[in-house]
Design a protein around this motif. Structure first.
Motif, PDB file in Angstrom:
ATOM      1  N   GLU A 241      -8.139  -2.929   6.507  1.00 46.32           N
ATOM      2  CA  GLU A 241      -7.139  -2.533   5.513  1.00 46.32           C
ATOM      3  C   GLU A 241      -7.541  -2.920   4.096  1.00 46.32           C
ATOM      4  O   GLU A 241      -6.944  -2.465   3.141  1.00 46.32           O
ATOM      5  CB  GLU A 241      -5.749  -3.073   5.870  1.00 46.32           C
ATOM      6  N   MET A 335      -7.687   9.685  -6.861  1.00 52.94           N
ATOM      7  CA  MET A 335      -7.604   8.231  -7.013  1.00 52.94           C
ATOM      8  C   MET A 335      -8.619   7.585  -6.076  1.00 52.94           C
ATOM      9  O   MET A 335      -8.673   7.911  -4.891  1.00 52.94           O
ATOM     10  CB  MET A 335      -6.228   7.731  -6.579  1.00 52.94           C
ATOM     11  N   ARG A 337      -8.924   4.792  -4.457  1.00 52.92           N
ATOM     12  CA  ARG A 337      -8.487   4.196  -3.186  1.00 52.92           C
ATOM     13  C   ARG A 337      -8.014   5.243  -2.193  1.00 52.92           C
ATOM     14  O   ARG A 337      -8.180   5.076  -0.993  1.00 52.92           O
ATOM     15  CB  ARG A 337      -7.384   3.172  -3.433  1.00 52.92           C
ATOM     16  N   ALA A 338      -7.400   6.305  -2.727  1.00 52.40           N
ATOM     17  CA  ALA A 338      -6.915   7.359  -1.836  1.00 52.40           C
ATOM     18  C   ALA A 338      -8.087   8.097  -1.193  1.00 52.40           C
ATOM     19  O   ALA A 338      -7.959   8.651  -0.108  1.00 52.40           O
ATOM     20  CB  ALA A 338      -6.024   8.333  -2.596  1.00 52.40           C
ATOM     21  N   ASP A 341      -9.317   5.649   1.619  1.00 52.48           N
ATOM     22  CA  ASP A 341      -8.301   5.391   2.638  1.00 52.48           C
ATOM     23  C   ASP A 341      -8.429   6.216   3.928  1.00 52.48           C
ATOM     24  O   ASP A 341      -8.423   5.644   5.016  1.00 52.48           O
ATOM     25  CB  ASP A 341      -6.931   5.532   1.923  1.00 52.48           C
ATOM     26  N   PRO A 342      -8.599   7.534   3.832  1.00 48.58           N
ATOM     27  CA  PRO A 342      -8.723   8.278   5.093  1.00 48.58           C
ATOM     28  C   PRO A 342      -9.988   7.905   5.874  1.00 48.58           C
ATOM     29  O   PRO A 342      -9.989   7.973   7.105  1.00 48.58           O
ATOM     30  CB  PRO A 342      -8.807   9.742   4.663  1.00 48.58           C
ATOM     31  N   ALA A 345      -9.313   4.665   7.608  1.00 52.03           N
ATOM     32  CA  ALA A 345      -8.403   4.906   8.737  1.00 52.03           C
ATOM     33  C   ALA A 345      -9.176   5.480   9.920  1.00 52.03           C
ATOM     34  O   ALA A 345      -8.944   5.095  11.071  1.00 52.03           O
ATOM     35  CB  ALA A 345      -7.283   5.853   8.312  1.00 52.03           C
ATOM     36  N   GLU A 352     -11.283  -3.485  13.868  1.00 52.43           N
ATOM     37  CA  GLU A 352     -10.341  -4.155  12.963  1.00 52.43           C
ATOM     38  C   GLU A 352     -10.995  -4.633  11.677  1.00 52.43           C
ATOM     39  O   GLU A 352     -10.329  -4.853  10.678  1.00 52.43           O
ATOM     40  CB  GLU A 352      -9.698  -5.351  13.670  1.00 52.43           C
TER      41      GLU A 352
ATOM     42  N   ILE B  24      -1.924  -2.116   1.303  1.00 49.75           N
ATOM     43  CA  ILE B  24      -2.169  -1.357   2.522  1.00 49.75           C
ATOM     44  C   ILE B  24      -1.840  -2.236   3.726  1.00 49.75           C
ATOM     45  O   ILE B  24      -2.212  -3.411   3.753  1.00 49.75           O
ATOM     46  CB  ILE B  24      -3.647  -0.937   2.604  1.00 49.75           C
ATOM     47  N   ALA B  25      -1.158  -1.661   4.687  1.00 52.50           N
ATOM     48  CA  ALA B  25      -0.759  -2.398   5.886  1.00 52.50           C
ATOM     49  C   ALA B  25       0.148  -3.568   5.539  1.00 52.50           C
ATOM     50  O   ALA B  25       0.071  -4.626   6.143  1.00 52.50           O
ATOM     51  CB  ALA B  25      -1.977  -2.868   6.681  1.00 52.50           C
ATOM     52  N   GLY B  40      -2.694   4.445  -3.869  1.00 50.97           N
ATOM     53  CA  GLY B  40      -3.856   4.893  -3.123  1.00 50.97           C
ATOM     54  C   GLY B  40      -3.591   5.354  -1.712  1.00 50.97           C
ATOM     55  O   GLY B  40      -4.357   5.072  -0.806  1.00 50.97           O
ATOM     56  N   LEU B  41      -2.491   6.080  -1.512  1.00 47.72           N
ATOM     57  CA  LEU B  41      -2.251   6.655  -0.190  1.00 47.72           C
ATOM     58  C   LEU B  41      -3.104   7.904  -0.036  1.00 47.72           C
ATOM     59  O   LEU B  41      -2.974   8.842  -0.811  1.00 47.72           O
ATOM     60  CB  LEU B  41      -0.780   7.063  -0.043  1.00 47.72           C
ATOM     61  N   GLY B  42      -3.961   7.909   0.958  1.00 49.54           N
ATOM     62  CA  GLY B  42      -4.683   9.123   1.317  1.00 49.54           C
ATOM     63  C   GLY B  42      -4.039   9.640   2.584  1.00 49.54           C
ATOM     64  O   GLY B  42      -2.983  10.257   2.547  1.00 49.54           O
ATOM     65  N   SER B  43      -4.663   9.347   3.732  1.00 49.60           N
ATOM     66  CA  SER B  43      -4.026   9.711   4.998  1.00 49.60           C
ATOM     67  C   SER B  43      -2.948   8.697   5.381  1.00 49.60           C
ATOM     68  O   SER B  43      -2.163   8.925   6.285  1.00 49.60           O
ATOM     69  CB  SER B  43      -5.073   9.806   6.105  1.00 49.60           C
ATOM     70  N   CYS B  44      -2.932   7.560   4.677  1.00 48.20           N
ATOM     71  CA  CYS B  44      -1.879   6.564   4.890  1.00 48.20           C
ATOM     72  C   CYS B  44      -0.518   7.178   4.560  1.00 48.20           C
ATOM     73  O   CYS B  44      -0.418   8.125   3.790  1.00 48.20           O
ATOM     74  CB  CYS B  44      -2.074   5.358   3.970  1.00 48.20           C
ATOM     75  N   MET B  63      -1.258   2.647   7.937  1.00 44.44           N
ATOM     76  CA  MET B  63      -2.600   3.220   7.925  1.00 44.44           C
ATOM     77  C   MET B  63      -2.860   4.140   9.124  1.00 44.44           C
ATOM     78  O   MET B  63      -3.538   5.138   9.014  1.00 44.44           O
ATOM     79  CB  MET B  63      -3.573   2.044   7.970  1.00 44.44           C
ATOM     80  N   LEU B  64      -2.337   3.754  10.285  1.00 40.89           N
ATOM     81  CA  LEU B  64      -2.619   4.469  11.523  1.00 40.89           C
ATOM     82  C   LEU B  64      -1.312   4.750  12.257  1.00 40.89           C
ATOM     83  O   LEU B  64      -0.309   4.086  12.023  1.00 40.89           O
ATOM     84  CB  LEU B  64      -3.551   3.629  12.403  1.00 40.89           C
ATOM     85  N   GLY B  72      -4.010  -5.004  17.797  1.00 37.63           N
ATOM     86  CA  GLY B  72      -3.696  -5.351  16.412  1.00 37.63           C
ATOM     87  C   GLY B  72      -2.450  -6.187  16.404  1.00 37.63           C
ATOM     88  O   GLY B  72      -1.545  -5.990  17.209  1.00 37.63           O
ATOM     89  N   ASN B  74      -0.887  -6.825  13.347  1.00 36.66           N
ATOM     90  CA  ASN B  74      -0.173  -6.569  12.097  1.00 36.66           C
ATOM     91  C   ASN B  74       0.688  -5.314  12.259  1.00 36.66           C
ATOM     92  O   ASN B  74       0.193  -4.194  12.210  1.00 36.66           O
ATOM     93  CB  ASN B  74      -1.187  -6.399  10.961  1.00 36.66           C
ATOM     94  N   LYS B  77       0.569  -2.219   9.865  1.00 36.85           N
ATOM     95  CA  LYS B  77      -0.603  -1.352   9.797  1.00 36.85           C
ATOM     96  C   LYS B  77      -0.329   0.003  10.464  1.00 36.85           C
ATOM     97  O   LYS B  77      -1.012   0.970  10.203  1.00 36.85           O
ATOM     98  CB  LYS B  77      -1.761  -2.081  10.500  1.00 36.85           C
ATOM     99  N   ILE B 120      -5.566  12.068  11.166  1.00 39.50           N
ATOM    100  CA  ILE B 120      -4.753  10.855  11.108  1.00 39.50           C
ATOM    101  C   ILE B 120      -3.523  11.054  10.222  1.00 39.50           C
ATOM    102  O   ILE B 120      -2.426  10.610  10.558  1.00 39.50           O
ATOM    103  CB  ILE B 120      -5.605   9.675  10.605  1.00 39.50           C
ATOM    104  N   ARG B 123      -0.859  12.872  12.097  1.00 46.89           N
ATOM    105  CA  ARG B 123      -0.293  12.032  13.156  1.00 46.89           C
ATOM    106  C   ARG B 123       0.545  10.896  12.579  1.00 46.89           C
ATOM    107  O   ARG B 123       1.547  10.492  13.156  1.00 46.89           O
ATOM    108  CB  ARG B 123      -1.407  11.495  14.061  1.00 46.89           C
TER     109      ARG B 123
END
Lengths: 404, 173
Positions: A241, A335, A337-338, A341-342, A345, A352, B24-25, B40-44, B63-64, B72, B74, B77, B120, B123
Motif C-alpha cells: 500500500e 496524477m 499516484r493514481a 495505484d492500479p 493493486a 503483501e 491508501i488502505a 491518488g485513487l486509480g483502481s482504488c 485497494m482490493l 491480510g 488490514n 485495504k 480490479i 471488482r
C-alpha cells in the motif's frame, strides 16, 4: 548475509512504528499535526545516499547508536519545517539562532529517543545512544557518512518521510545501520531460509538496474540530444500500500508496460509535465514553443517511453540471460499516484510487500527529470535472483546496435 | 476532536475545519466539522459514509475487493472488510446505520493489464456496492470507472464529496 522477505517486512514495520512514535512525541510537544507518510528500506550506492534531499538547506539532530544494532540515525528538517517547530515551542524564537538551535535539539532528542527505544523493545535488548548532536547542511551533506565498509559499495538505508498535515513540507528520519550487526539481527528474525535472498545478489540486481538506466539515458540522448548528468538507482522494499507513494501527487506524463518472463511485473517511465514538454520538443523537427502538452508531445513521449523501456529491460535480460518481453507502451497523463495505484493493486493480489526499483535521471542544463519505476512480482524476482550467477553482472553493457 | 452542533458552526464561520488525511488502505472517522481527504485513487475505491444528524462521517480508501481472496490483517485495504469496519467505527462514534448515506468514487480501469475477467477497479466497485447493500446504506452519489485518477475531499458537515481529476474540472457529489 541473506535477507528474507519476512524479516524485511518486520524491519519495515518496526521502522515505521518507531517513526510514528517519534512523530507522536513531536505532536504532543508542539501541538502540530504530522503523520508518517511512508517508510522504506532501501539498498543504494553509498555515494547516492540522500540524493532525494536535493540542494535544500536542512537542520536536524544526529545520534550514534550502539548495541545489538549499531550505526547512525538522523532527523532532518528543512528550514521552513524547523522554523514551524521552533515557533510552536517558543513563539518568535526562530529569529534567535541559539534559541532555534536548542529547540531543534530538544525536540530531536525526544523524538529520536522514542525511535531508538522502539527498536530496542522489539529486539528485547538495550541500545545505547550518544547525546544528540545538532547538524546543519545542504542536501545530502546533511547526512552522516554511511558506516565504513571496504567490502561493500551499497548500503542499507531505513528512511521514513513524515508530512505536516495540511502543508506540503515533510521531514525525514534516516537510519544507517552497520552491516554486520544488521545481518546478525536479520538472520535471527528470519523465519525460514527458504525464501531468503543473498544480499550480494540484490546488489548485483541493483548494478544491472543501473546499467539498464544508463542504457535508457543513452537512448534519450540519442533521440533528443539531451545528455543526462546524474542517474541514481535504488532498490527499495515497502508494504504494497506504500508503493503508490513512491511517486508524487503531481501530474505526470509517461508510459507503462507490463513485462513478462521471470520476473514479470510493470515498468513505468514518468516525466513531470514541464520535463515532458521540454523533452518532447527536443525530439520534434519544428519549434513548437507550446507551454501545454499537445497530442504531438504525447506521441513523442510514447515513442521515447518505448525506447527507454527497451533499453532498461535489455539490461536486465542480458544479465538474467533470459528474454524479457513487454507489452506495447500505454501512454499515461494523470496524477502520479493514481498511475501507480492500479499496478500496485495488480501486484498486491499476490503479495503483501513489494520490491520497487527506482531510477532517476536529471540534467543540469534544462529542467528535465525522468523516473523509471519497476514493480516486479516478488516470488519471481526471488527465483530470477536464485538463478542469477553473480559474475554475470559485468555483462549488462547492452549494445545500442543490437537494440535498433 | 471538538464537536460542534450545526448552529455553533454557523455562528463561527472563522473556525477552520480539521483536515484529516486518509492514506491508501486507511480508514478515518470524524465527528464535527472536518475535511477528510484522500488522493491518488486509480483502481482504488474511495467510500464516503456519513450520518448527517449525528454529524459523524468516515472515509475509507480501499485497494482490493475482498479480504477473503488473500491473507491480510488490514481491514481498510479491502472493499468488503474496509466498509464493514468503517460502519462499525462510525457506530461506535454515535452514528446509526439506518441514517447513513454513502458516496463512492474511484475504481477506474486505467492501466488494467488483465486479459480475462473484470479488472480490479470494476471488482472494487462491485464489492463496494454489495457490502453497502448488506447494511442497507444507499449510495446517493457516485463517480466511478473511466480511465483517469481521482482525489477526494469529504466535507463532513454537508456530506459533499468533491472529486478532483487531473484533466477534468472538479465535481461535487
Amino acid at each position: 548475509m541473506k535477507v528474507d522477505v519476512q524479516s524485511l517486512g518486520t524491519f519495515n514495520r518496526l521502522a515505521h512504528e518507531g517513526a510514528e512514535q517519534a512523530t507522536q512525541s513531536l505532536c504532543q510537544m508542539t501541538g502540530l499535526d504530522a503523520v508518517v507518510d511512508v517508510t522504506k528500506i532501501t539498498l543504494v550506492d553509498r555515494a547516492d545516499v540522500g540524493d532525494q534531499l536535493g540542494d535544500g538547506e536542512y537542520v536536524g539532530v544526529q545520534f550514534a547508536f550502539d548495541g545489538e544494532l549499531a550505526g547512525d540515525t538522523v532527523l532532518v528538517f528543512d528550514r521552513a519545517g524547523s522554523e514551524t517547530i521552533v515557533e510552536s515551542l517558543v513563539p518568535g524564537g526562530s529569529d534567535d539562532e541559539a534559541m532555534a538551535r536548542s529547540s531543534v535539539e530538544e525536540i530531536g532528542n525526544i523524538m529520536m529517543s522514542g525511535f531508538i527505544d522502539g527498536w530496542a523493545d522489539f529486539l528485547e535488548t538495550t541500545i545505547e545512544h550518544s547525546p544528540p548532536e545538532y547538524v546543519a547542511g545542504d542536501g545530502s551533506a546533511m547526512l552522516p557518512d554511511p558506516p565504513a565498509d571496504a567490502e561493500r559499495s551499497q548500503v542499507f538505508v531505513f528512511k521514513s518521510e513524515i508530512e505536516w498535515v495540511g502543508e506540503s513540507v515533510s521531514f525525514y528520519i534516516y537510519m544507517f545501520p552497520e552491516y554486520d550487526p544488521l545481518a546478525d539481527v536479520m538472520a535471527r528474525t528470519a523465519d525460514t531460509e527458504d525464501d531468503a535472498i543473498p544480499i550480494d545478489k540484490l546488489e548485483v540486481f541493483n548494478e544491472m538496474t543501473k546499467d539498464g538506466t544508463q542504457q535508457a539515458a543513452a537512448n534519450v540522448e540519442m533521440m533528443t540530444g539531451i545528455e543526462t548528468d546524474a542517474e541514481v538507482t535504488r532498490l527499495s522494499f515497502a508494504p504494497i500500500e506504500d508503493v503508490p507513494k513512491q511517486v508524487g501527487t503531481d501530474t505526470y506524463v509517461g508510459t507503462v508496460v507490463e513485462f513478462t518472463g521471470v520476473p514479470s511485473g510493470f515498468l513505468l517511465v514518468l516525466f513531470d509535465e514541464a520535463s515532458a514538454v521540454h523533452i518532447a520538443e527536443a525530439m520534434m523537427p519544428v519549434e513548437m514553443d507550446a507551454d501545454e502538452l499537445t497530442d504531438q508531445h504525447k506521441a513523442a513521449i510514447e515513442e521515447l517511453g518505448n525506447i527507454m523501456t527497451s533499453g532498461f529491460v535489455d539490461g536486465w535480460a542480458n544479465v538474467l540471460q533470459t528474454s524479457v518481453e513487454h507489452t506495447p507502451p500505454r501512454l499515461v497523463h494523470d496524477m502520479g499516484r493514481a498511475v501507480v495505484d492500479p499496478l500496485a493493486a495488480q501486484v498486491g493480489q499476490h503479495q503483501e510487500h513489494a520490491f520497487i526499483i527506482d531510477s532517476e535521471m536529471r540534467t543540469d542544463d534544462i529542467a528535465f527529470g525522468a523516473e523509471i519505476h519497476a514493480l516486479p512480482n516478488e516470488t519471481e524476482l526471488r527465483q530470477a535472483l536464485d538463478e542469477l550467477l553473480v559474475e554475470r553482472a559485468d555483462e549488462t553493457e547492452a549494445d545500442v546496435e543490437t537494440i535498433f | 476532536m471538538k464537536v460542534y452542533d450545526g448552529t455553533t458552526a454557523e455562528s463561527e464561520p472563522a473556525t477552520q475545519p480539521e483536515r484529516v488525511k486518509v492514506g491508501i488502505a486507511e480508514s478515518k472517522v470524524a465527528d464535527g466539522d472536518a475535511l477528510l481527504t484522500t488522493s491518488g485513487l486509480g483502481s482504488c475505491l474511495g467510500v464516503a459514509v456519513y450520518d448527517r444528524s449525528a454529524a459523524v462521517a468516515g472515509l475509507v480508501h480501499v485497494m482490493l475487493p475482498s479480504i477473503d481472496e488473500m491473507e491480510g490483517d488490514n481491514d481498510a485495504k479491502f472493499a468488503d472488510s474496509g466498509i464493514r469496519a468503517l460502519v462499525a467505527d462510525m457506530e461506535r462514534r454515535g452514528a446509526d446505520r439506518e441514517r447513513m448515506e454513502a458516496k463512492i468514487a474511484g475504481g477506474s480501469d486505467m492501466l488494467d493489464f488483465s486479459e480475462n475477467g473484470s479488472g480490479i477497479g470494476v471488482r472494487n466497485v462491485e464489492t463496494g456496492r454489495r457490502t453497502l447493500a448488506e447494511f442497507d446504506i444507499p449510495i446517493v452519489g457516485e463517480d466511478v470507472g473511466g480511465d483517469h485518477g481521482r482525489s477526494l475531499r469529504l466535507e463532513t458537515t454537508s456530506g459533499d464529496l468533491i472529486v478532483k481529476s487531473a484533466n477534468r474540472d472538479p465535481i461535487t457529489l
